[in-house]
Design an enzyme around this catalytic site. Structure first.
Site, PDB file in Angstrom:
ATOM      1  N   CYS A  70       0.813  -1.223   0.000  1.00 59.25           N
ATOM      2  CA  CYS A  70       0.000   0.000   0.000  1.00 59.25           C
ATOM      3  C   CYS A  70       0.845   1.270   0.000  1.00 59.25           C
ATOM      4  O   CYS A  70       0.318   2.366  -0.147  1.00 59.25           O
ATOM      5  CB  CYS A  70      -0.946  -0.004   1.192  1.00 59.25           C
ATOM      6  SG  CYS A  70      -2.013  -1.441   1.191  1.00 59.25           S
ATOM      7  N   HIS A  75      -3.275   7.000   1.996  1.00 56.74           N
ATOM      8  CA  HIS A  75      -3.729   5.662   1.596  1.00 56.74           C
ATOM      9  C   HIS A  75      -5.049   5.382   2.306  1.00 56.74           C
ATOM     10  O   HIS A  75      -5.173   5.564   3.523  1.00 56.74           O
ATOM     11  CB  HIS A  75      -2.664   4.632   1.984  1.00 56.74           C
ATOM     12  CG  HIS A  75      -3.157   3.236   1.901  1.00 56.74           C
ATOM     13  ND1 HIS A  75      -3.809   2.749   0.782  1.00 56.74           N
ATOM     14  CD2 HIS A  75      -3.133   2.210   2.801  1.00 56.74           C
ATOM     15  CE1 HIS A  75      -4.135   1.486   1.005  1.00 56.74           C
ATOM     16  NE2 HIS A  75      -3.750   1.147   2.211  1.00 56.74           N
ATOM     17  N   ASN A 121     -10.159  -0.329   0.596  1.00 59.88           N
ATOM     18  CA  ASN A 121      -8.700  -0.254   0.483  1.00 59.88           C
ATOM     19  C   ASN A 121      -8.258  -0.917  -0.831  1.00 59.88           C
ATOM     20  O   ASN A 121      -8.338  -2.132  -0.966  1.00 59.88           O
ATOM     21  CB  ASN A 121      -8.095  -0.966   1.701  1.00 59.88           C
ATOM     22  CG  ASN A 121      -6.571  -1.005   1.677  1.00 59.88           C
ATOM     23  OD1 ASN A 121      -5.946  -0.712   0.653  1.00 59.88           O
ATOM     24  ND2 ASN A 121      -5.982  -1.377   2.799  1.00 59.88           N
TER      25      ASN A 121
HETATM   26  N1  ACO Z   1     -17.839  -8.220  11.080  1.00 57.07           N
HETATM   27  C1  ACO Z   1     -18.254  -8.386  12.348  1.00 57.07           C
HETATM   28  N2  ACO Z   1     -17.441  -8.608  13.382  1.00 57.07           N
HETATM   29  C2  ACO Z   1     -16.120  -8.650  13.135  1.00 57.07           C
HETATM   30  C3  ACO Z   1     -15.604  -8.474  11.827  1.00 57.07           C
HETATM   31  C4  ACO Z   1     -16.518  -8.270  10.781  1.00 57.07           C
HETATM   32  N3  ACO Z   1     -16.134  -8.087   9.508  1.00 57.07           N
HETATM   33  N4  ACO Z   1     -14.257  -8.570  11.883  1.00 57.07           N
HETATM   34  C5  ACO Z   1     -13.931  -8.772  13.157  1.00 57.07           C
HETATM   35  N5  ACO Z   1     -15.060  -8.832  13.915  1.00 57.07           N
HETATM   36  C6  ACO Z   1     -15.161  -9.022  15.362  1.00 57.07           C
HETATM   37  C7  ACO Z   1     -13.967  -9.716  15.936  1.00 57.07           C
HETATM   38  O1  ACO Z   1     -14.082 -11.113  15.814  1.00 57.07           O
HETATM   39  C8  ACO Z   1     -13.998  -9.252  17.370  1.00 57.07           C
HETATM   40  O2  ACO Z   1     -14.933 -10.027  18.061  1.00 57.07           O
HETATM   41  P1  ACO Z   1     -14.636 -10.511  19.573  1.00 57.07           P
HETATM   42  O3  ACO Z   1     -14.486  -9.255  20.344  1.00 57.07           O
HETATM   43  O4  ACO Z   1     -15.838 -11.317  19.897  1.00 57.07           O
HETATM   44  O5  ACO Z   1     -13.355 -11.308  19.457  1.00 57.07           O
HETATM   45  C9  ACO Z   1     -14.547  -7.831  17.266  1.00 57.07           C
HETATM   46  O6  ACO Z   1     -15.218  -7.745  15.995  1.00 57.07           O
HETATM   47  C10 ACO Z   1     -13.483  -6.740  17.337  1.00 57.07           C
HETATM   48  O7  ACO Z   1     -12.440  -7.102  16.447  1.00 57.07           O
HETATM   49  P2  ACO Z   1     -11.151  -6.216  16.329  1.00 57.07           P
HETATM   50  O8  ACO Z   1     -10.182  -6.889  15.399  1.00 57.07           O
HETATM   51  O9  ACO Z   1     -10.664  -5.829  17.682  1.00 57.07           O
HETATM   52  O10 ACO Z   1     -11.738  -4.929  15.622  1.00 57.07           O
HETATM   53  P3  ACO Z   1     -11.051  -3.528  15.428  1.00 57.07           P
HETATM   54  O11 ACO Z   1     -11.836  -2.467  16.061  1.00 57.07           O
HETATM   55  O12 ACO Z   1      -9.565  -3.588  15.692  1.00 57.07           O
HETATM   56  O13 ACO Z   1     -11.223  -3.309  13.842  1.00 57.07           O
HETATM   57  C11 ACO Z   1     -10.016  -3.472  11.777  1.00 57.07           C
HETATM   58  C12 ACO Z   1     -10.634  -4.220  12.949  1.00 57.07           C
HETATM   59  C13 ACO Z   1     -11.094  -2.700  11.062  1.00 57.07           C
HETATM   60  C14 ACO Z   1      -9.381  -4.468  10.813  1.00 57.07           C
HETATM   61  C15 ACO Z   1      -8.949  -2.477  12.316  1.00 57.07           C
HETATM   62  O14 ACO Z   1      -8.071  -3.154  13.208  1.00 57.07           O
HETATM   63  C16 ACO Z   1      -8.141  -1.843  11.224  1.00 57.07           C
HETATM   64  O15 ACO Z   1      -8.653  -1.122  10.395  1.00 57.07           O
HETATM   65  N6  ACO Z   1      -6.831  -2.039  11.235  1.00 57.07           N
HETATM   66  C17 ACO Z   1      -5.965  -1.503  10.203  1.00 57.07           C
HETATM   67  C18 ACO Z   1      -5.980  -2.461   9.077  1.00 57.07           C
HETATM   68  C19 ACO Z   1      -5.447  -1.857   7.812  1.00 57.07           C
HETATM   69  O16 ACO Z   1      -5.546  -0.683   7.574  1.00 57.07           O
HETATM   70  N7  ACO Z   1      -4.890  -2.719   7.009  1.00 57.07           N
HETATM   71  C20 ACO Z   1      -4.468  -2.377   5.713  1.00 57.07           C
HETATM   72  C21 ACO Z   1      -3.064  -1.889   5.695  1.00 57.07           C
HETATM   73  S1  ACO Z   1      -2.655  -1.493   4.090  1.00 57.07           S
HETATM   74  C22 ACO Z   1      -1.926  -2.806   3.271  1.00 57.07           C
HETATM   75  O17 ACO Z   1      -0.736  -2.821   3.139  1.00 57.07           O
HETATM   76  C23 ACO Z   1      -2.745  -3.912   2.698  1.00 57.07           C
END
Ligand code: ACO
Length: 327
Positions: A112, A253, A283
């Site tokens: 990214c 990004h 993304n």
């Molecule tokens: N739908 C419903 N529930 C979900 C989903 C979903 N799609 N995904 C996860 N959950 C649940 C989890 O299982 C967890 O449940 P639990 O508490 O019972 O275990 C709960 O939701 C919270 O999960 P978290 O992972 O803590 O959620 P968080 O608030 O951290 O959000 C996210 C997750 C959106 C992925 C966030 O961490 C994020 O955006 N991180 C950055 C990721 C990113 O930008 N990546 C790309 C980088 S660029 C590249 O190089 C590709």
């Protein structure tokens, strides 16, 4: 020393939309969860007939049209992608499709951060006087590599392609940049080759395998992004002898709306100065910055001479910022 001007932008138009409600038919998720945690409402998906090369070519053609430049004038094509049609490189297919007969073409991989890394790389060829007309493309078809049964990653990604045309000019409009890598965090985000051993002849084995779908530690990537991105933008601004008050547009990004908000907040950039197309595209990896830039230029938001702070971040881990002046 010749300077660099950005004289055109373009993107590919992908017609297949995958909404959050569509995804909730496949995995246990909801529009409410996805939009609250990420800001994403839908993403665009390449059809089985599309190729990375065809999307990249469309984006490049649109950028060339805006720049009023003929394909034969291009000296260099840099294609930032992590999802090539061919692991040997896809840029030459784009060169052929464009009819850029004079151009040398190569792929650059930095996930990214790919577009920012490619923009800076391409600019060096212009600054040294080697090339005059360069096209930088960011394109990715991550839908090929997403595990569509993993709700923690599949909701984030979409497909896309964007491009910019750079031209040698008297004034340098790449005002400052900073690029960074930290391989100690490589395990946080991967699209890794899973190796298996296959016997070739007696006592000699070779690797046989395939790439595994994307895996990510979302929380770690989130923490990394909100701390490192403001820092790298400030360093790039320092090199440009500018401050955050000089930023007309923040074009980050498009990974997560919460990351965009946190970075803007840290830099004290008002939300109306932050370009976001997350809701519509999700993304799109290397495509996300040129796609957001192109939409903002075509909407008449970004005007000639506006100062744009752009930053990419992602797998590697890699991150980088470039301060550019449009036009
Ligand atoms: N739908 C419903 N529930 C979900 C989903 C979903 N799609 N995904 C996860 N959950 C649940 C989890 O299982 C967890 O449940 P639990 O508490 O019972 O275990 C709960 O939701 C919270 O999960 P978290 O992972 O803590 O959620 P968080 O608030 O951290 O959000 C996210 C997750 C959106 C992925 C966030 O961490 C994020 O955006 N991180 C950055 C990721 C990113 O930008 N990546 C790309 C980088 S660029 C590249 O190089 C590709």
């Amino acid at each position: 020393m010749p300077g660099v001007s950005l004289v055109g932008s373009g993107s590919a138009c992908l017609t297949v939309r995958l909404t959050n409600d569509d995804l909730s038919q496949r995995v246990d998720t909801s529009d409410e969860w996805i939009s609250a945690r990420t800001g994403i409402r839908q993403r665009h998906i390449a059809t089985p007939q599309d190729s990375l090369a065809s999307l990249a070519t469309e984006a490049a053609q649109n950028a060339l049209a805006m720049a009023d430049m003929a394909a034969e004038e291009i000296d260099l094509i840099v294609l930032a992608t992590s999802t090539p049609d061919d692991l040997f490189g896809t840029a030459c297919q784009v060169q052929k499709a464009l009819g850029a007969t004079r151009a040398v073409a190569f792929d650059l991989t930095a996930a990214c951060s790919g577009f920012v890394f490619a923009l800076v790389t391409a600019s060096q060829y212009i600054r040294t006087g080697v090339f005059k007309n360069v096209i930088v493309i960011g394109a990715d078809v991550l839908s090929r590599w997403v595990d569509w049964d993993d709700r923690t990653t599949c909701v984030l990604f979409g497909d896309g392609a964007g491009a910019v045309v750079l031209r040698a000019s008297e004034r340098d409009r790449l005002l400052g940049f900073e690029l960074c890598s930290d391989g100690t965090l490589n395990h946080c985000l991967n699209l890794a080759y899973a190796t298996e051993s296959a016997d070739l002849v007696k006592d000699i084995a070779v690797q046989k395998g395939t790439f595994s779908p994307i895996t990510m530690n979302g929380r770690e990537v989130y923490k990394f992004a909100v701390s490192r991105v403001p820092e790298v933008i400030e360093k790039a601004l320092f090199r440009a002898s500018l401050t955050t008050a000089d930023i007309d547009w923040l074009v980050l990004h498009q990974a997560n709306q919460r990351i965009l908000d946190a970075v803007a907040n840290r830099l004290d950039v008002p939300s109306e100065r932050v370009v976001s197309n997350m809701a519509n595209h999700g993304n799109t990896s290397a495509a996300s910055i040129p796609l957001a830039l192109d939409e903002a230029v075509r909407a008449g938001k970004i005007q000639p001479d506006d100062v744009i702070a752009t930053a990419g971040f992602g797998a590697g881990l890699t991150w980088g910022a470039a301060i550019i002046q449009w036009g």
